[in-house]
Write a protein that holds these residues in place. Structure first.
Motif, PDB file in Angstrom:
ATOM      1  N   SER A  82       0.830  -1.206   0.000  1.00 29.59           N
ATOM      2  CA  SER A  82       0.000   0.000   0.000  1.00 29.59           C
ATOM      3  C   SER A  82       0.868   1.261   0.000  1.00 29.59           C
ATOM      4  O   SER A  82       0.525   2.264  -0.647  1.00 29.59           O
ATOM      5  CB  SER A  82      -0.937   0.001   1.208  1.00 29.59           C
ATOM      6  OG  SER A  82      -0.220   0.099   2.424  1.00 29.59           O
ATOM      7  N   TYR A  83       1.994   1.209   0.710  1.00 33.07           N
ATOM      8  CA  TYR A  83       2.910   2.361   0.751  1.00 33.07           C
ATOM      9  C   TYR A  83       3.426   2.685  -0.656  1.00 33.07           C
ATOM     10  O   TYR A  83       3.394   3.847  -1.096  1.00 33.07           O
ATOM     11  CB  TYR A  83       4.074   2.064   1.691  1.00 33.07           C
ATOM     12  CG  TYR A  83       5.211   3.047   1.579  1.00 33.07           C
ATOM     13  CD1 TYR A  83       5.145   4.297   2.195  1.00 33.07           C
ATOM     14  CD2 TYR A  83       6.361   2.723   0.841  1.00 33.07           C
ATOM     15  CE1 TYR A  83       6.199   5.208   2.093  1.00 33.07           C
ATOM     16  CE2 TYR A  83       7.408   3.619   0.738  1.00 33.07           C
ATOM     17  CZ  TYR A  83       7.324   4.873   1.364  1.00 33.07           C
ATOM     18  OH  TYR A  83       8.358   5.761   1.240  1.00 33.07           O
ATOM     19  N   TYR A  84       3.902   1.673  -1.362  1.00 27.70           N
ATOM     20  CA  TYR A  84       4.456   1.904  -2.697  1.00 27.70           C
ATOM     21  C   TYR A  84       3.366   2.284  -3.709  1.00 27.70           C
ATOM     22  O   TYR A  84       3.606   3.083  -4.615  1.00 27.70           O
ATOM     23  CB  TYR A  84       5.224   0.670  -3.183  1.00 27.70           C
ATOM     24  CG  TYR A  84       6.566   0.527  -2.505  1.00 27.70           C
ATOM     25  CD1 TYR A  84       7.577   1.463  -2.718  1.00 27.70           C
ATOM     26  CD2 TYR A  84       6.823  -0.529  -1.637  1.00 27.70           C
ATOM     27  CE1 TYR A  84       8.811   1.355  -2.091  1.00 27.70           C
ATOM     28  CE2 TYR A  84       8.058  -0.655  -1.001  1.00 27.70           C
ATOM     29  CZ  TYR A  84       9.036   0.286  -1.239  1.00 27.70           C
ATOM     30  OH  TYR A  84      10.255   0.164  -0.622  1.00 27.70           O
ATOM     31  N   MET A  85       2.157   1.727  -3.546  1.00 27.48           N
ATOM     32  CA  MET A  85       1.075   2.079  -4.444  1.00 27.48           C
ATOM     33  C   MET A  85       0.619   3.529  -4.246  1.00 27.48           C
ATOM     34  O   MET A  85       0.263   4.216  -5.202  1.00 27.48           O
ATOM     35  CB  MET A  85      -0.109   1.131  -4.219  1.00 27.48           C
ATOM     36  CG  MET A  85       0.126  -0.297  -4.654  1.00 27.48           C
ATOM     37  SD  MET A  85       0.401  -0.475  -6.434  1.00 27.48           S
ATOM     38  CE  MET A  85      -1.233  -0.106  -7.049  1.00 27.48           C
ATOM     39  N   LEU A  86       0.667   3.997  -3.007  1.00 26.11           N
ATOM     40  CA  LEU A  86       0.202   5.344  -2.704  1.00 26.11           C
ATOM     41  C   LEU A  86       1.256   6.424  -2.933  1.00 26.11           C
ATOM     42  O   LEU A  86       0.935   7.596  -3.031  1.00 26.11           O
ATOM     43  CB  LEU A  86      -0.287   5.430  -1.260  1.00 26.11           C
ATOM     44  CG  LEU A  86      -1.596   4.669  -0.950  1.00 26.11           C
ATOM     45  CD1 LEU A  86      -1.811   4.569   0.552  1.00 26.11           C
ATOM     46  CD2 LEU A  86      -2.774   5.364  -1.617  1.00 26.11           C
ATOM     47  N   THR A  87       2.519   6.015  -2.998  1.00 21.20           N
ATOM     48  CA  THR A  87       3.595   7.000  -3.122  1.00 21.20           C
ATOM     49  C   THR A  87       4.293   6.973  -4.480  1.00 21.20           C
ATOM     50  O   THR A  87       5.221   7.732  -4.723  1.00 21.20           O
ATOM     51  CB  THR A  87       4.665   6.786  -2.023  1.00 21.20           C
ATOM     52  OG1 THR A  87       5.186   5.450  -2.105  1.00 21.20           O
ATOM     53  CG2 THR A  87       4.060   7.025  -0.647  1.00 21.20           C
ATOM     54  N   ARG A  88       3.843   6.080  -5.328  1.00 23.16           N
ATOM     55  CA  ARG A  88       4.531   5.974  -6.632  1.00 23.16           C
ATOM     56  C   ARG A  88       4.210   7.187  -7.519  1.00 23.16           C
ATOM     57  O   ARG A  88       3.186   7.848  -7.368  1.00 23.16           O
ATOM     58  CB  ARG A  88       4.121   4.697  -7.339  1.00 23.16           C
ATOM     59  CG  ARG A  88       2.646   4.610  -7.709  1.00 23.16           C
ATOM     60  CD  ARG A  88       2.345   3.328  -8.425  1.00 23.16           C
ATOM     61  NE  ARG A  88       0.923   3.249  -8.796  1.00 23.16           N
ATOM     62  CZ  ARG A  88       0.403   2.244  -9.485  1.00 23.16           C
ATOM     63  NH1 ARG A  88       1.175   1.249  -9.862  1.00 23.16           N
ATOM     64  NH2 ARG A  88      -0.868   2.246  -9.812  1.00 23.16           N
TER      65      ARG A  88
END
Length: 274
Positions: A268-274
């Motif tokens: 979720s972190y990488y999906m939201l910050t990409r």
């Protein structure tokens, strides 16, 4: 002539844990990966029966273990490691939507085992008709809740670092997942474990009380807001438990529980910050 091995009908403890872990994955997919609001609410519904099943199996584990002290220590270490892991993930992988890792079921299970040991202490005290031990046992039951209350009242006046360290080292009922309700479920399941029917009926009554306490009985509320009552559907699985341990994979839950949560959080972190 080969000796036939009798296989008991029902579910073993291992099978119940596997069912709970599968449903837990659905629940946490909704909790951590629903940032687009496209994960069905039904994922949360099936997740309501997970905690009661793990509480149920913890009660069984406590009853059957030959070394209760070691069992408590194992749960304490698990909650300590996961609490530290939660803080590290939130620090190095902070989600933009400010959702943090709050899962602390190990804390709840540890406290349940502590309370079950107090129940055993009280049983012995009542059997011996030792009033001083009875009063001491009642005090043991009350102290964790009173300590939680004191911390909650004083939290604004205490240094944040002290609160963090204190809560990390000393699990308290009011600051754990499910709180007093889950602990009460554990105690009730333990008190009635010698009678499966009474055990399951008592659990169902507790679920109904939880539903009644929500105060809102509209379909909208019961299905989309106050759906914790759905943990009532854990009752059939508890009833089907055949008392057998099943496959011996003691540390599977200890590893799988934090591992899959941390994986979902990082995704979720990488999906939201990409």
């Amino acid at each position: 002539m080969e000796e036939k091995i009798e296989v008991k009908k029902g579910l073993t403890g291992f099978q119940i844990k596997i069912i709970a872990m599968i449903l837990m994955v659905f629940d946490h997919i909704h909790a951590y990966l629903n940032y687009s609001k496209n994960v069905p609410i039904q994922f949360r519904w099936v997740g309501r029966i997970v905690a009661p099943l793990f509480i149920f199996m913890t009660v069984e584990g406590y009853y059957y273990t030959r070394n209760k002290k070691k069992y408590m220590i194992r749960l304490y270490i698990a909650q300590l490691i996961m609490s530290i892991g939660n803080d590290l993930l939130d620090k190095f992988f902070p989600r933009p939507d400010s959702i943090i890792i709050m899962s602390s079921m190990f804390k709840t299970l540890f406290l349940i085992v502590i309370y079950l040991s107090i129940v055993d202490f009280l049983r012995g005290a009542f059997k011996d008709k030792n009033i001083s031990k009875v009063l001491l046992g009642i005090g043991f039951l009350a102290i964790p809740i009173l300590l939680s209350s004191v911390i909650m009242i004083s939290i604004s006046n205490l240094p944040f670092s002290f609160i963090r360290i204190f809560m990390l080292l000393i699990p308290m009922p009011l600051f754990t997942e499910g709180g007093i309700v889950f602990i009460a479920i554990g105690i009730v399941l333990y008190l009635f474990r010698d009678n499966k029917t009474k055990q399951v009926i008592s659990y169902i009554i507790m679920c109904i009380v939880i539903m009644l306490l929500s105060g809102d009985f509209s379909i909208q509320s019961l299905l989309y807001t106050n759906f914790q009552w759905m943990m009532i559907f854990a009752a059939p699985l508890m009833y089907l438990y055949n008392g057998e341990k099943g496959r011996g994979m003691k540390y599977l839950f200890y590893i799988f529980y934090p591992a899959h949560i941390y994986l979902f959080h990082m995704i979720s972190y990488y999906m939201l910050t990409r």
